[in-house]
Design an enzyme around this catalytic site. Structure first.
Site, mmCIF file in Angstrom:
data_model
loop_
_atom_site.group_PDB
_atom_site.id
_atom_site.type_symbol
_atom_site.label_atom_id
_atom_site.label_comp_id
_atom_site.label_asym_id
_atom_site.label_seq_id
_atom_site.Cartn_x
_atom_site.Cartn_y
_atom_site.Cartn_z
ATOM 1 N N CYS A 66 0.841 -1.207 0.000
ATOM 2 C CA CYS A 66 0.000 0.000 0.000
ATOM 3 C C CYS A 66 0.869 1.248 0.000
ATOM 4 C CB CYS A 66 -0.891 0.028 1.239
ATOM 5 S SG CYS A 66 -2.133 -1.260 1.287
ATOM 6 N N VAL A 67 0.252 2.370 -0.308
ATOM 7 C CA VAL A 67 0.935 3.658 -0.263
ATOM 8 C C VAL A 67 0.147 4.609 0.625
ATOM 9 C CG1 VAL A 67 1.437 5.738 -1.649
ATOM 10 C CG2 VAL A 67 2.170 3.505 -2.455
#
Length: 196
Positions: A44-45
């Site tokens: 994820c970011v």
């Protein structure tokens, strides 16, 4: 405080302030508060975006670079997560041209030999999105084969990144994928996105 889901902060003695946790598909905005926002990232970011003039800033956490469309689209997708966070800041009086961003995550924590992974696509997406929107990218820690714990203090713009490698990174990646499956099976209320 603007957020998608209600959080209850805990006091972290290491940084000397309350800490709010942001989960995948969520975001949180604070303004001039002596508090931090924390999230755990694998592929994820998280984008940490703030307006240094107003002291408003926030963090989002998205799982996938794109997908879905319309007002029912989920904030677990990058384009929607970014718009939700930016719009929350604009509603607080920030100007798009004053915003600055720091981005983290996009690790390849499951199959380190793979290419064109979700993490790599997330990293590419967030860089392109910020460039297209004219938001200055002041720091990044993207890619690699490790998970990260990010602590962000919107009032000052300071961040702390703790690298989580080995078995801890694999556990973070597995938890992320499990949560992604749970979220995709759970119906969500439509979220309106205002475009300014």
């Amino acid at each position: 405080m603007t957020q998608a889901l209600k959080t209850h902060p805990y006091f972290d003695a290491r940084i000397g302030m309350p800490v709010h946790t942001v989960l995948p598909g969520d975001h949180l905005v604070l303004q001039n508060e002596d508090a931090a926002i924390m999230t755990l990232l694998g592929s994820c970011v998280a984008a940490c975006i703030r307006d240094p003039l107003s002291g408003a800033g926030g963090l989002n956490h998205f799982l996938l670079p794109d997908g879905g469309s319309g007002t029912g689209a989920s904030a677990r997708y990058g384009v929607h997560a970014m718009e939700l966070l930016i719009n929350a800041l604009l509603r607080r009086g920030s100007a798009r041209g004053d915003l600055e961003a720091k981005v983290f995550g996009g690790g390849n924590v499951m199959d380190t030999a793979a290419t064109n992974t979700i993490g790599a696509r997330n990293a590419e997406f967030v860089r392109r999105f910020l460039k297209d929107e004219g938001i200055k990218l002041v720091a990044e820690d993207l890619g690699g084969s490790h998970a990260r714990r990010v602590v962000y203090i919107p009032k000052t713009g300071r961040t702390r990144v703790q690298v989580i490698a080995g078995a801890g990174a694999r556990r973070a990646g597995e938890a992320e994928r499990s949560l992604e499956r749970q979220i995709s099976q759970r119906p969500r209320k439509p979220q309106a996105i205002e475009l300014f």
